[in-house]
Write a protein that holds these residues in place. Structure first.
Motif, PDB file in Angstrom:
ATOM      1  N   MET A   1      78.966  33.914  23.387  1.00 23.72           N
ATOM      2  CA  MET A   1      78.941  34.498  22.054  1.00 23.72           C
ATOM      3  C   MET A   1      77.561  34.278  21.427  1.00 23.72           C
ATOM      4  O   MET A   1      76.965  33.217  21.565  1.00 23.72           O
ATOM      5  CB  MET A   1      80.006  33.797  21.200  1.00 23.72           C
TER       6      MET A   1
ATOM      7  N   TYR B   1      74.857  33.821  18.413  1.00 23.19           N
ATOM      8  CA  TYR B   1      74.712  33.300  17.056  1.00 23.19           C
ATOM      9  C   TYR B   1      73.267  33.473  16.624  1.00 23.19           C
ATOM     10  O   TYR B   1      72.345  33.306  17.439  1.00 23.19           O
ATOM     11  CB  TYR B   1      75.051  31.806  16.993  1.00 23.19           C
TER      12      TYR B   1
ATOM     13  N   ASP C   1      80.365  28.352  21.943  1.00 29.80           N
ATOM     14  CA  ASP C   1      81.117  28.255  20.701  1.00 29.80           C
ATOM     15  C   ASP C   1      80.254  27.693  19.570  1.00 29.80           C
ATOM     16  O   ASP C   1      79.086  27.358  19.770  1.00 29.80           O
ATOM     17  CB  ASP C   1      82.395  27.409  20.887  1.00 29.80           C
ATOM     18  N   LEU C   2      80.864  27.604  18.383  1.00 30.54           N
ATOM     19  CA  LEU C   2      80.127  27.197  17.187  1.00 30.54           C
ATOM     20  C   LEU C   2      79.545  25.782  17.314  1.00 30.54           C
ATOM     21  O   LEU C   2      78.441  25.525  16.843  1.00 30.54           O
ATOM     22  CB  LEU C   2      81.042  27.277  15.955  1.00 30.54           C
ATOM     23  N   ASP C   3      80.285  24.879  17.965  1.00 32.02           N
ATOM     24  CA  ASP C   3      79.782  23.509  18.082  1.00 32.02           C
ATOM     25  C   ASP C   3      78.441  23.473  18.807  1.00 32.02           C
ATOM     26  O   ASP C   3      77.532  22.746  18.413  1.00 32.02           O
ATOM     27  CB  ASP C   3      80.791  22.615  18.823  1.00 32.02           C
TER      28      ASP C   3
ATOM     29  N   LEU D   1      75.799  24.849  16.567  1.00 29.49           N
ATOM     30  CA  LEU D   1      75.429  23.868  15.536  1.00 29.49           C
ATOM     31  C   LEU D   1      74.521  22.780  16.116  1.00 29.49           C
ATOM     32  O   LEU D   1      73.624  22.280  15.438  1.00 29.49           O
ATOM     33  CB  LEU D   1      76.685  23.246  14.912  1.00 29.49           C
TER      34      LEU D   1
ATOM     35  N   PRO E   1      77.502  33.934  13.328  1.00 27.41           N
ATOM     36  CA  PRO E   1      77.877  34.647  14.548  1.00 27.41           C
ATOM     37  C   PRO E   1      77.404  36.096  14.454  1.00 27.41           C
ATOM     38  O   PRO E   1      77.439  36.692  13.380  1.00 27.41           O
ATOM     39  CB  PRO E   1      79.411  34.597  14.546  1.00 27.41           C
TER      40      PRO E   1
ATOM     41  N   GLU F   1      80.715  41.273  17.080  1.00 26.81           N
ATOM     42  CA  GLU F   1      80.932  41.939  18.368  1.00 26.81           C
ATOM     43  C   GLU F   1      81.785  43.173  18.132  1.00 26.81           C
ATOM     44  O   GLU F   1      82.802  43.111  17.454  1.00 26.81           O
ATOM     45  CB  GLU F   1      81.664  40.990  19.319  1.00 26.81           C
TER      46      GLU F   1
END
Lengths: 441, 112
Positions: B1, B3, B84-86, B89, B108, B111
């Motif tokens: 994904m 970001y 993922d977001l973690d 970050l 993000p 999509e």
């Protein structure tokens, strides 16, 4: 699910409820882990529970209710995926990625114990990328198993507002892809306090509701304790988890004595200590030892130790105030905060006298965080009253009345205020007002 | 994904805690070599910015600016591709722009 199991059905009523309470969070966590979608997981978990409500009363509770629910929920999920192709395509990707990230989870069919994946869900619901309110709401919804209207009621919000909040939070989890995972050993010290904070804020809302007619929300306090017990089982080596559970047990043990016959607040000094829950206190004391052994103390462990000293004393006079002041010193060093300084000042007043406490309180007068915080004004009122400065005490109580949130607290303050006013006018005509009618002479 | 990391610098630079050029180069190198890098640019000074608006009637207005009205201004960006977001970050936290009064906003990429 044999006929023989069905014979147990007569005594099954309440146990079905208990099973759902215990299994719902675990079921949801497993489904989220598997399908990577909180909405889908919630829907099929609910459907599985509905199916159980139809079958179990007739057939009996199956030997492994968790596996039964999981199998049913997974079938429902697969049905949904077949029906919705675009959804299926997206979820298939998520699932592949999830399996790649953490392969070799034990098979979740058959009679074996299901893996408990609630810990992942705790960390997702308490993720720092969510707002503090959203974290509490999601934890109550997903791990405590409260319905959205129940969560709304817990925070005295309209159900529509709470529903909107939960939808928004779930959208962020899905679209920003907040992961379902337990932080690694190196991240855990940074992330665990957030989870503990969520549970503790549920408890404090239950222990001292910020608004509304009731002083205590026992359902919320008990829910927080239940969540902490789950967390303790999942993270048995984390001493702050033990500390938090200890703190909540040691405070909650006094709940029956905190409320008088007319629903009014009864302060620690005046509580009937015979009504404290000894079993809960003993469990809490044991956990304090765990929390404070084998490393530097944590915030919850120290607070629990203070609560334990209160619970152990037969009365105010025999309370170990020097030890309590010392623990507040430790607490202040760990996390400097004006609220902790306020509590320390009250303990110093008990150890060294009201004058000493008042000096410390007046040093805190300029703290912005204590503006509007009624315990500060109440504590000043109490100390001034003890020193015989009734007029100043009455002013402090009036300030506290302006700031207090719940009706029982306000009633208590009105009685204190009336006592001050009549003491101030002692020898003169007694003062009559609303407060003095229900006075507690 | 994917970001996007939006790097905001303090509008008034207090050089005391600013990251050095070397730190930026080291971070940039790590991002590119780790395989998460999709794209990224550092933006020229805000005083060189120009704003274009087109009204409903099609009339074009070109103005100087915008100038910093907030405490922070966009100084550059990275687009990274991570699970993922973690992880996103973590990359944001390592960025020198997150320190010294700056911040990194993680968004993000949609999509479709």
């Amino acid at each position: 699910m044999t006929a023989a199991d069905g014979r147990n059905a007569a005594s099954v009523g309440p146990s079905i409820e208990a099973v759902f309470r215990e299994e719902r969070g675990r079921l949801l966590a497993s489904l989220v882990r598997r399908f990577g979608d909180l909405d889908l997981a919630e829907e099929v978990a609910s459907e599985a529970i509905e199916a159980a409500l139809v079958h179990w009363p007739a057939d009996g509770v199956p030997p492994n209710p968790g596996a039964w629910l999981m199998t049913t929920a997974r079938r429902r999920a697969v049905d949904r995926l077949r029906r919705d192709r675009t959804y299926a395509a997206r979820l298939a990707i998520l699932q592949v990625e999830a399996d790649r990230a953490a392969p070799a989870t034990p098979a979740d069919s058959g009679g074996g114990e299901l893996p408990d994946e609630r810990l992942q869900l705790f960390f997702t619901c308490a993720h720092p990328a969510l707002s503090a309110e959203d974290r509490v709401a999601l934890t109550l919804r997903c791990l405590a198993g409260l319905t959205t209207p129940e969560v709304a009621r817990a925070f005295l919000l309209p159900p529509a507002t709470m529903a909107k909040r939960i939808v928004r939070a779930k959208k962020k989890i899905r679209e920003a892809r907040i992961p379902f995972r337990v932080p690694g050993a190196d991240e855990l010290p940074g992330r665990l306090p957030g989870v503990l904070q969520v549970i503790y804020s549920i408890f404090t809302e239950g222990y001292a509701a910020s608004t509304g007619p009731d002083l205590q929300r026992l359902d919320l306090a008990e829910e927080a304790i239940r969540l902490a017990r789950i967390l303790r089982r999942l993270l048995p080596r984390e001493r702050e988890v033990a500390g938090l559970l200890a703190l909540m047990l040691l405070v909650h043990a006094r709940h029956a004595a905190r409320i008088g016959a007319d629903g009014e607040l009864v302060l620690l000094d005046d509580q009937d200590r015979a009504r404290w829950d000894r079993t809960m206190i003993e469990e809490g004391q044991g956990l304090v030892v765990v929390a404070l052994t084998g490393g530097p103390p944590g915030l919850y462990g120290v607070q629990a130790a203070i609560a334990a000293l209160h619970d152990e004393a037969a009365g105010l006079a025999t309370t170990d105030w020097p030890q309590i002041v010392a623990l507040y010193d430790v607490l202040l060093a760990l996390a400097p905060s004006p609220v902790i300084a306020l509590n320390r000042a009250v303990a110093v007043a008990m150890r060294d006298g009201a004058e000493a406490g008042l000096v410390l309180l007046d040093e805190l007068a300029g703290e912005p965080r204590l503006r509007g915080y009624h315990p500060y004004a109440t504590a000043r009122g109490d100390l001034l009253h003890r020193l015989g400065r009734h007029r100043a005490a009455a002013d402090a109580y009036r300030q506290a009345l302006d700031w207090a949130g719940t009706e029982p607290e306000r009633a208590h303050l009105r009685r204190r205020l009336a006592a001050c006013e009549s003491a101030d006018l002692a020898g003169h005509e007694p003062l009559r007002d609303e407060g003095s009618r229900d006075g507690d002479d | 994904m994917k970001y996007m990391l939006l790097i905001n610098s303090p509008a008034t630079e207090t050089d005391a805690e600013m990251a050095s050029f070397e730190e930026w180069m080291a971070y940039d190198k790590t991002v590119r070599e780790s395989g998460v890098y999709v794209s990224g640019e550092s933006l020229a000074d805000l005083t060189t910015a120009t704003t274009v608006q087109v009204s409903a009637s099609g009339e074009r207005t070109v103005t100087d600016g915008p100038f910093a009205e907030t405490r922070e201004v966009l100084g550059g960006f990275y687009v990274i591709d991570v699970p993922d977001l973690d992880v996103a970050l973590d990359w944001a936290a390592r960025c020198p722009g997150a320190r010294g009064g700056g911040s990194v906003v993680v968004r993000p990429v949609a999509e479709f």
